[in-house]
Design a protein around this motif. Structure first.
Motif, PDB file in Angstrom:
ATOM      1  N   PRO A 192       0.788  -1.238   0.000  1.00  0.00           N
ATOM      2  CA  PRO A 192       0.000   0.000   0.000  1.00  0.00           C
ATOM      3  C   PRO A 192       0.817   1.284   0.000  1.00  0.00           C
ATOM      4  O   PRO A 192       0.258   2.379   0.082  1.00  0.00           O
ATOM      5  N   HIS A 194       2.656   4.657  -0.693  1.00  0.00           N
ATOM      6  CA  HIS A 194       2.496   5.724  -1.683  1.00  0.00           C
ATOM      7  C   HIS A 194       3.531   6.805  -1.406  1.00  0.00           C
ATOM      8  O   HIS A 194       3.616   7.333  -0.294  1.00  0.00           O
ATOM      9  N   GLU A 204      -5.098  10.100  -3.790  1.00  0.00           N
ATOM     10  CA  GLU A 204      -6.512   9.736  -3.912  1.00  0.00           C
ATOM     11  C   GLU A 204      -6.697   8.594  -4.907  1.00  0.00           C
ATOM     12  O   GLU A 204      -7.461   7.651  -4.666  1.00  0.00           O
ATOM     13  N   ARG A 206      -4.412   6.382  -5.774  1.00  0.00           N
ATOM     14  CA  ARG A 206      -3.820   5.157  -5.223  1.00  0.00           C
ATOM     15  C   ARG A 206      -4.741   4.532  -4.181  1.00  0.00           C
ATOM     16  O   ARG A 206      -4.914   3.311  -4.145  1.00  0.00           O
ATOM     17  N   LEU A 207      -5.354   5.366  -3.347  1.00  0.00           N
ATOM     18  CA  LEU A 207      -6.279   4.851  -2.341  1.00  0.00           C
ATOM     19  C   LEU A 207      -7.448   4.139  -3.008  1.00  0.00           C
ATOM     20  O   LEU A 207      -7.857   3.058  -2.579  1.00  0.00           O
ATOM     21  N   LYS A 208      -7.963   4.720  -4.064  1.00  0.00           N
ATOM     22  CA  LYS A 208      -9.087   4.109  -4.786  1.00  0.00           C
ATOM     23  C   LYS A 208      -8.690   2.733  -5.324  1.00  0.00           C
ATOM     24  O   LYS A 208      -9.443   1.764  -5.203  1.00  0.00           O
ATOM     25  N   PRO A 243       1.078   4.235   3.633  1.00  0.00           N
ATOM     26  CA  PRO A 243      -0.084   4.231   2.741  1.00  0.00           C
ATOM     27  C   PRO A 243      -0.628   5.645   2.538  1.00  0.00           C
ATOM     28  O   PRO A 243      -0.349   6.557   3.335  1.00  0.00           O
ATOM     29  N   PRO A 244      -1.420   5.856   1.511  1.00  0.00           N
ATOM     30  CA  PRO A 244      -2.031   7.177   1.311  1.00  0.00           C
ATOM     31  C   PRO A 244      -2.980   7.518   2.452  1.00  0.00           C
ATOM     32  O   PRO A 244      -3.539   6.635   3.109  1.00  0.00           O
ATOM     33  N   ASP A 245      -3.142   8.806   2.701  1.00  0.00           N
ATOM     34  CA  ASP A 245      -4.020   9.260   3.775  1.00  0.00           C
ATOM     35  C   ASP A 245      -5.411   8.637   3.650  1.00  0.00           C
ATOM     36  O   ASP A 245      -5.976   8.571   2.556  1.00  0.00           O
ATOM     37  N   TYR A 247      -6.170   5.519   4.239  1.00  0.00           N
ATOM     38  CA  TYR A 247      -6.139   4.081   3.924  1.00  0.00           C
ATOM     39  C   TYR A 247      -6.547   3.229   5.125  1.00  0.00           C
ATOM     40  O   TYR A 247      -7.355   2.297   4.999  1.00  0.00           O
ATOM     41  N   THR A 251      -9.869   0.866   4.982  1.00  0.00           N
ATOM     42  CA  THR A 251      -9.784  -0.594   5.036  1.00  0.00           C
ATOM     43  C   THR A 251     -10.494  -1.124   6.282  1.00  0.00           C
ATOM     44  O   THR A 251     -11.095  -2.216   6.247  1.00  0.00           O
TER      45      THR A 251
END
Length: 467
Positions: A192, A194, A204, A206-208, A243-245, A247, A251
């Motif tokens: 995860p 980034h 955003e 990457r989170l998607k 991980p991106p903000d 995440y 999850t």
């Protein structure tokens, strides 16, 4: 006579590397160098520095192994360990037997942890605590009449321990060798991490991607078959991957949606490394079903791990325990070890009294900002981290990642650092740093200065064709 004794003792110390090479099989040893490579043998430490058997001092920028919180040579901690050892060194914690330090520590951890994580299962370290979390998840769903919910989600580049099951959960490709791994019910999602400095995709975006992949995997397996998701808030040994903000919360929400337990592996991020005793709620906005802790819980002075379990899970397991076999058959000879628990209690007392978490909140951003100055080096691909966990990634300027030349370059940087009295953790093409939490700004400056010089020398070697 005294001179002869001193000479014998000196000879014995000088022979220690040879003894080590002959007899010790180290964790993550280079097997091709087995019996040939001489270890750096340490014999004393104080504050943020360690000293080898030849008397050379090093600034320990890896905190032993993510462990060191209050610093080496803490007399108060050593006294607490000795006092408990003299009072009662050990007794079993199986069944309905306990010890004073274990009971007191369990209460203290319940007070420090978020939400209703009030039940503590003591283990010997992080590996056994993570394994206990997965076993607890399996027991929980089986007790609810859902034994088919046994699949476990983990991630590429994760590290969760060294037992058979936790190595199977770990997703570092470099660690996969000739051992066997559980593949039937363990599944790895994408790494995860980034990096806004290097990734072409937005946080955003990457989170998607990550959320879509996770949900697709849950649906592929069938939500009715998935027991838990085991996740480090920040992937530590895998390269300090952030991980991106959003995440962690997203999850967590997915797990709630599909009745999947969320296990937060805070072996590294807990006990102050991000500036809080536990980072799950304060930093990432979640109250997991279980939290795993170890390492910093005793500042590395004693081996200890703990699994914190929510009241909801503990009470459900208790209510559903079968009358003919009501036993929670998981634990270890040294679970709740009195000396280890006494060390943890004193460590927590020192951390609170000296406001270690507040200190990390102060110097952590400074540490990252100073390290980011190294981005000016031609052989630094990126710098990433959060408070007192960080990583400098090396490259030759051609292809990023852990190829042979990049790894050789990082090894050269590591060697120059060690020569100058700084210990960083080499892994693939990375230089990983996790200094003791009591580190000062001037000591941070020293780390950066030595690293900068090592990078300059390595870059010169690269330009000269020596790497």
């Amino acid at each position: 006579m005294d001179t002869l004794l001193e000479t014998a003792e000196l000879r014995n110390e000088l022979e220690l590397p040879e003894k080590d090479a002959r007899h010790v099989l180290h964790p993550w040893a280079d097997l091709q160098a087995l019996g040939k490579q001489q270890a750096l043998v340490m014999n004393s430490a104080k504050g943020v520095r360690v000293r080898d058997t030849e008397g050379k001092s090093y600034l320990d920028a890896i905190g032993g192994m993510w462990c060191m919180t209050v610093g080496y040579g803490c007399e108060e901690l050593a006294d607490a360990i000795g006092e408990q050892a003299r009072k009662m060194a050990y007794y079993t914690a199986f069944g309905d037997v306990s010890s004073e330090p274990a009971a007191m520590l369990a209460e203290t951890l319940a007070e420090l942890s978020p939400g209703d994580l009030n039940r503590v299962h003591f283990t010997t370290g992080g590996s056994t605590a993570v394994e206990s979390a997965v076993r607890t998840a399996h027991y929980y769903f089986s007790a609810q009449g859902k034994p088919e919910k046994r699949h476990v989600l983990s991630r590429v580049n994760a590290y969760h321990g060294g037992t058979y099951l936790t190595q199977s959960l770990s997703g570092k490709a470099a660690d996969r060798t000739h051992f066997h791994y559980e593949t039937e019910f363990v599944h790895h999602l994408s790494s995860p991490g980034h990096d806004p400095d290097r990734d072409s995709i937005s946080a955003e975006g990457r989170l998607k991607e990550l959320l879509e992949e996770m949900e697709a995997e849950i649906r592929r397996l069938g939500p009715e078959n998935v027991a838990c998701f085991v996740a480090e808030p920040i992937l530590a040994s895998g390269g300090v991957l952030t991980p991106p903000d959003g995440y962690q919360k997203a999850t967590f929400d997915l797990c709630r949606k599909y009745d999947i337990l969320y296990v937060s592996d805070e072996v590294v991020t807990g006990f102050g490394r991000l500036g809080h005793f536990f980072a799950s709620e304060t930093r990432f906005g979640i109250i997991p079903d279980m939290i795993v802790t170890a390492k910093g819980i005793t500042s590395g002075y004693q081996p200890l791990g703990a699994l914190l379990v929510s009241d909801r899970i503990a009470e459900s397991v208790s209510d559903a325990a079968p009358a003919d076999k009501p036993v929670f058959s998981n634990g270890f000879t040294y679970s709740g070890h009195p000396v280890a628990c006494a060390a943890a209690l004193t460590n927590i007392k020192i951390m609170k009294r000296d406001d270690i978490c507040g200190h990390v909140q102060d110097v952590g951003p400074y540490f990252i900002s100073r390290l980011r100055e190294l981005l000016s080096s031609s052989i630094v691909y990126t710098v990433r981290g959060d408070h007192l966990m960080a990583c400098v990634e090396c490259w030759t300027g051609e292809e990023a990642g852990p190829n042979a030349q990049n790894m050789a370059l990082a090894a050269r940087v590591d060697a120059y650092c060690q020569e100058a009295g700084l210990l960083v953790r080499p892994y693939e093409n990375l230089c990983i740093l996790s200094p003791p939490l009591v580190i000062s700004r001037s000591e941070i400056d020293e780390i950066v200065a030595i690293l900068e010089n090592a990078l300059t020398r390595a870059a010169e070697d690269l330009a000269a064709g020596k790497i």
